[in-house]
Design a protein around this motif. Structure first.
Motif, short mmCIF file in Angstrom:
data_model
loop_
_atom_site.label_atom_id
_atom_site.label_comp_id
_atom_site.label_asym_id
_atom_site.label_seq_id
_atom_site.Cartn_x
_atom_site.Cartn_y
_atom_site.Cartn_z
N ARG A 89 -35.07 -21.14 25.95
CA ARG A 89 -35.58 -19.77 25.93
C ARG A 89 -37.03 -19.73 26.37
N ILE A 90 -37.47 -18.54 26.77
CA ILE A 90 -38.89 -18.27 26.94
C ILE A 90 -39.36 -17.50 25.72
N ARG A 91 -40.30 -18.04 24.97
CA ARG A 91 -40.88 -17.38 23.81
C ARG A 91 -42.16 -16.66 24.24
N VAL A 92 -42.45 -15.54 23.61
CA VAL A 92 -43.61 -14.73 23.96
C VAL A 92 -44.46 -14.51 22.72
N ASP A 107 -33.14 -11.39 20.24
CA ASP A 107 -31.85 -11.58 20.90
C ASP A 107 -32.00 -12.21 22.29
N THR A 108 -33.16 -12.81 22.60
CA THR A 108 -33.36 -13.41 23.91
C THR A 108 -32.31 -14.47 24.19
N ASN A 157 -38.30 -5.22 25.37
CA ASN A 157 -37.06 -4.75 24.78
C ASN A 157 -36.95 -5.35 23.38
N ASN A 158 -37.27 -4.56 22.36
CA ASN A 158 -37.28 -5.07 20.99
C ASN A 158 -38.20 -6.29 20.90
N THR A 162 -37.49 -11.95 29.05
CA THR A 162 -37.58 -12.26 30.48
C THR A 162 -36.19 -12.18 31.09
N LYS A 163 -36.17 -11.76 32.36
CA LYS A 163 -34.91 -11.62 33.09
C LYS A 163 -34.97 -12.46 34.35
N LYS A 164 -34.01 -13.36 34.52
CA LYS A 164 -33.98 -14.23 35.69
C LYS A 164 -33.53 -13.43 36.92
N VAL A 165 -34.34 -13.51 38.01
CA VAL A 165 -34.01 -12.75 39.22
C VAL A 165 -33.79 -13.63 40.44
#
Length: 348
Positions: A89-92, A107-108, A157-158, A162-165
């Motif tokens: 995961r990518i944590r922020v 929920d990542t 989002n909550n 990150t979203k892979k593109v």
């Protein structure tokens, strides 16, 4: 180069790896340095090297699963992005002068793994860089034991997610000047991975260090990658090697034909940018190499006193004028070293 201060030493299971600098926009002397500690989590330090706080990595979701393992960190604005190699995961984290606060969407999802069972194979997020490219906040992350690099968009989002593109795959086999084919040596089933990375926002360029190959320059767009160009090679590039299962290391299997570079001793590791200079960690011989960014001409190299086998590095020049490097070989563990003086004499 002599450290100004050093952080505390972290002992196993904590294992220092990669630093990032958050510059306080109101008071630079109250800026914060972050450092990953692998299974030890994420640490925050003040400019005197004192530990402000430590955020533990996540526990395994089941008794048989892998725990969280924080590998690399980079800062974009007031957010820090961390590659959780253990859980893919990518944590922020939100950063201020008091330290860091986890703001990851609970929920990542995994970045590379299709299932939680696949996460435990550990071909997971590894190196990481963050930046602002063509109007988008992006994160770039590599994949452990693979040649893949993924481009992710930062979303809210909550919490943050990150979203892979897009993805790009670097080669693991190269045609040498003598016409022979050379495949990078590695443990069976594992490819030549990338770890050290940095985004040059001014030119929309990703620099990526493929550990046993060299440094790549890759054009970066908001939604994808351009064609990668290998701009410097490690000294053992093209040298015949074979994997020894007893030592679990690759060993020389013939003379080095001399097709590699002159400056980097594998592994090629942490990358960071100071103005027109790209700084790279030559981990194999505990040196740092400064390149002119425009043409990747090597300018000079140096060591940091007492620092061995450095992985990550980060630099900020100007009013703060700070270089932070991973210190990988202390007597009882690992840590980070801060250098705040005479950076200009090194061309940084």
């Amino acid at each position: 180069m002599t450290p100004t201060v050093i952080t505390q030493t972290f002992e196993e299971p904590a294992d220092a790896d990669d630093p990032a600098i958050w510059v306080n926009p109101r008071d630079t002397e109250r800026s914060v340095v972050l450092g990953t500690l692998k299974e030890g989590g994420l640490a925050a330090f003040d400019l005197n090297g004192r530990t402000i706080d430590v955020h533990p990595a996540p526990l395994p979701p089941t008794p048989d699963a892998k725990p969280g393992r924080y590998n690399n960190v980079d800062v974009l604005g007031n957010l820090a992005f961390v590659s959780d190699r253990g859980r893919d995961r990518i944590r922020v984290f939100q950063v201020d002068e008091r330290g860091a606060r986890d703001v990851t969407n609970p929920d990542t999802k995994p970045v590379f793994s299709k299932t939680e069972a696949e996460v435990d194979d550990q071909h997971t997020v590894y190196g990481l860089a963050a930046g602002h490219v063509n109007g988008k906040d992006v994160v770039v992350t590599s994949r452990r034991s693979e040649t893949s690099i993924a481009l992710l968009h930062v979303t809210r989002n909550n919490g943050y997610d990150t979203k892979k593109v897009s993805t790009v795959d670097l080669p693991d086999t190269f045609t040498l000047p003598n016409g022979k084919s050379w495949t990078v040596c590695g443990e069976p089933g594992e490819g030549p991975q990338v770890e050290g990375m940095v985004i040059d926002e001014r030119t929309s360029t990703l620099y990526a260090a493929q550990e046993d190959v060299g440094i790549w320059r890759i054009p970066l767009r908001a939604n994808g990658f351009g064609k990668p160009q290998l701009v410097d090679k490690v000294r053992t590039f093209g040298a015949p090697q074979k994997y020894d299962p007893e030592t679990e290391e690759c060993e020389a299997d013939g003379p080095n034909p001399g097709f590699g570079g002159q400056w980097l001793e594998a592994d090629a590791e942490g990358l960071t940018i100071a103005g027109d200079v790209l700084l790279a960690s030559s981990q194999g011989d505990s040196r740092f190499v400064a390149y002119r960014k425009t043409d990747l001409k090597p300018l000079k190299d140096f060591r940091v006193e007492g620092v061995e086998h450095s992985d990550g590095a980060d630099i900020v020049v100007g009013k703060l004028n700070l270089l932070v490097v991973h210190d990988g070989e202390r007597e009882n563990g690992t840590g980070f070293a801060f250098i705040r003086h005479n950076l200009s004499r090194w061309g940084l």
